[in-house]
Scaffold this motif. Structure first.
Motif, PDB file in Angstrom:
ATOM      1  N   ALA A  43       0.308  24.837  -5.640  1.00  0.00           N
ATOM      2  CA  ALA A  43      -0.956  24.660  -6.379  1.00  0.00           C
ATOM      3  C   ALA A  43      -2.042  25.535  -5.754  1.00  0.00           C
ATOM      4  N   ARG A  44      -2.123  25.515  -4.442  1.00  0.00           N
ATOM      5  CA  ARG A  44      -3.134  26.302  -3.726  1.00  0.00           C
ATOM      6  C   ARG A  44      -2.970  27.797  -4.005  1.00  0.00           C
ATOM      7  N   LYS A  45      -1.726  28.264  -3.924  1.00  0.00           N
ATOM      8  CA  LYS A  45      -1.461  29.696  -4.118  1.00  0.00           C
ATOM      9  C   LYS A  45      -1.740  30.145  -5.546  1.00  0.00           C
ATOM     10  N   GLU A  91      -5.577  21.770   5.290  1.00  0.00           N
ATOM     11  CA  GLU A  91      -5.893  22.023   3.882  1.00  0.00           C
ATOM     12  C   GLU A  91      -4.700  21.638   2.981  1.00  0.00           C
ATOM     13  N   ILE A  92      -3.516  22.044   3.390  1.00  0.00           N
ATOM     14  CA  ILE A  92      -2.330  21.733   2.577  1.00  0.00           C
ATOM     15  C   ILE A  92      -1.989  20.238   2.654  1.00  0.00           C
ATOM     16  N   SER A  93      -2.347  19.580   3.750  1.00  0.00           N
ATOM     17  CA  SER A  93      -2.150  18.116   3.825  1.00  0.00           C
ATOM     18  C   SER A  93      -2.909  17.438   2.685  1.00  0.00           C
ATOM     19  N   GLU A 160      -1.518  21.948  19.600  1.00  0.00           N
ATOM     20  CA  GLU A 160      -0.329  22.546  20.215  1.00  0.00           C
ATOM     21  C   GLU A 160       0.193  23.715  19.394  1.00  0.00           C
ATOM     22  N   LYS A 161      -0.001  23.612  18.077  1.00  0.00           N
ATOM     23  CA  LYS A 161       0.446  24.691  17.192  1.00  0.00           C
ATOM     24  C   LYS A 161      -0.573  25.820  17.152  1.00  0.00           C
ATOM     25  N   GLY A 162      -1.639  25.697  17.961  1.00  0.00           N
ATOM     26  CA  GLY A 162      -2.632  26.769  18.037  1.00  0.00           C
ATOM     27  C   GLY A 162      -3.692  26.701  16.947  1.00  0.00           C
ATOM     28  N   GLN A 163      -3.774  25.558  16.231  1.00  0.00           N
ATOM     29  CA  GLN A 163      -4.789  25.480  15.172  1.00  0.00           C
ATOM     30  C   GLN A 163      -6.129  25.021  15.742  1.00  0.00           C
ATOM     31  N   ASP A 164      -7.200  25.593  15.200  1.00  0.00           N
ATOM     32  CA  ASP A 164      -8.535  25.314  15.687  1.00  0.00           C
ATOM     33  C   ASP A 164      -9.098  24.097  14.941  1.00  0.00           C
ATOM     34  N   VAL A 165      -8.940  22.904  15.525  1.00  0.00           N
ATOM     35  CA  VAL A 165      -9.361  21.687  14.827  1.00  0.00           C
ATOM     36  C   VAL A 165     -10.230  20.809  15.726  1.00  0.00           C
ATOM     37  N   GLU A 166     -11.063  19.956  15.088  1.00  0.00           N
ATOM     38  CA  GLU A 166     -11.884  19.006  15.857  1.00  0.00           C
ATOM     39  C   GLU A 166     -11.328  17.602  15.624  1.00  0.00           C
ATOM     40  N   LEU A 174      -7.562  11.976   8.103  1.00  0.00           N
ATOM     41  CA  LEU A 174      -6.431  11.037   8.149  1.00  0.00           C
ATOM     42  C   LEU A 174      -6.767   9.740   7.393  1.00  0.00           C
ATOM     43  N   ILE A 175      -7.993   9.248   7.620  1.00  0.00           N
ATOM     44  CA  ILE A 175      -8.406   8.008   6.954  1.00  0.00           C
ATOM     45  C   ILE A 175      -8.486   8.221   5.438  1.00  0.00           C
ATOM     46  N   LEU A 176      -9.008   9.396   5.051  1.00  0.00           N
ATOM     47  CA  LEU A 176      -9.124   9.716   3.629  1.00  0.00           C
ATOM     48  C   LEU A 176      -7.745   9.807   2.981  1.00  0.00           C
ATOM     49  N   ARG A 177      -6.839  10.460   3.695  1.00  0.00           N
ATOM     50  CA  ARG A 177      -5.482  10.642   3.164  1.00  0.00           C
ATOM     51  C   ARG A 177      -4.746   9.292   3.067  1.00  0.00           C
TER      52      ARG A 177
END
Ligand code: DC
Length: 224
Positions: A43-45, A91-93, A160-166, A174-177
């Motif tokens: 869908a995103r693509k 984003e894909i989550s 750990e996967k190198g993603q820049d997240v807060e 997570l709560i929204l999902r």
């Protein structure tokens, strides 16, 4: 064929547990979240609004998803591209969570998921495996953990996967999902009546595996 269903909210450790359990028992592990993520990626693509059931369903004939196992690890392909890494972004989550609320998407993926269990002994993890996909699964486990623990696990995993997240953003998302996934009309994330609830807030993965094996042994005994 034996089937084990592991359901639960995001960050409860379903996939990590399922992977170890599959190795221990010699079953295949099917991570169904990856399949919804791949639809989200599609869908995103293709610039499709993930809430737009009509447009997305018109594309079903063009969505070619394949699942394969390489060295015991599940890989997922969209057309011929291995998208196993690309689908693991925040984003894909959200895309996955939104497309997964659409009844036509769930219907589109149902037989594909059931098919895995027809061919091999499986451990399948997701949100509705024990309730909808494999209602006759031999063992059903519903994994849960406190919100903060789950958010911290997800945060560390992404870091750990190198993603820049807060952390705060990961927690909010997570709560929204969770809310999205557990309150939707079709196949919400709820424990099956005959599932065993396993809370792993205060135990590590090895201890979770031990407890899960106890549950499996109690249900299947020496059979498996
Ligand atoms: O398990 P996961 O976080 O990779 O799943 C991504 C999304 O897919 C999740 O937010 C809800 C959806 N999903 C679902 O609706 N049913 C499943 N069996 C597995 C996942």
């Amino acid at each position: 064929m034996y089937s084990i269903a592991i359901d639960g909210p995001s960050g409860s450790g379903k996939s990590s547990l399922a992977k170890l359990l599959a190795k221990e028992l010699g079953y295949i592990h099917v991570d169904t979240g990856a399949i919804y993520r791949t639809i989200g990626l599609y869908a995103r693509k293709n610039d499709i609004d993930p809430h737009d059931e009509k447009t997305l369903s018109e594309h079903f004939d063009n969505i070619h998803i394949k699942v394969d196992w390489i060295d015991g690890n599940q890989h997922i392909f969209l057309d011929d591209d291995d998208v196993s890494t690309e689908i693991r972004t925040p984003e894909i989550s959200m895309y996955a969570s939104n497309v997964s609320a659409l009844p036509k998407v769930r219907e589109f993926l149902l037989e594909m998921q059931r098919d895995f269990a027809r061919k091999k002994d499986v451990i399948m993890d997701g949100r509705d495996i024990g309730t909808v996909v494999l209602p006759n699964a031999d063992v059903k486990i519903f994994l849960k953990a406190d919100d903060e623990k789950r958010a911290m696990r997800r945060y560390l995993e992404l870091k750990e996967k190198g993603q820049d997240v807060e952390y705060e953003k990961v927690y909010e998302e997570l709560i929204l999902r969770d809310k999205n996934d557990s309150t939707r009309k079709t196949a919400p994330c709820v424990p099956a009546q005959d599932s065993v609830i396993l809370d792993n807030s205060d135990i590590n993965l090895e201890e979770t595996l031990e407890k899960a094996l106890e549950i499996v042994n109690a249900k299947l005994g020496a059979e498996r």
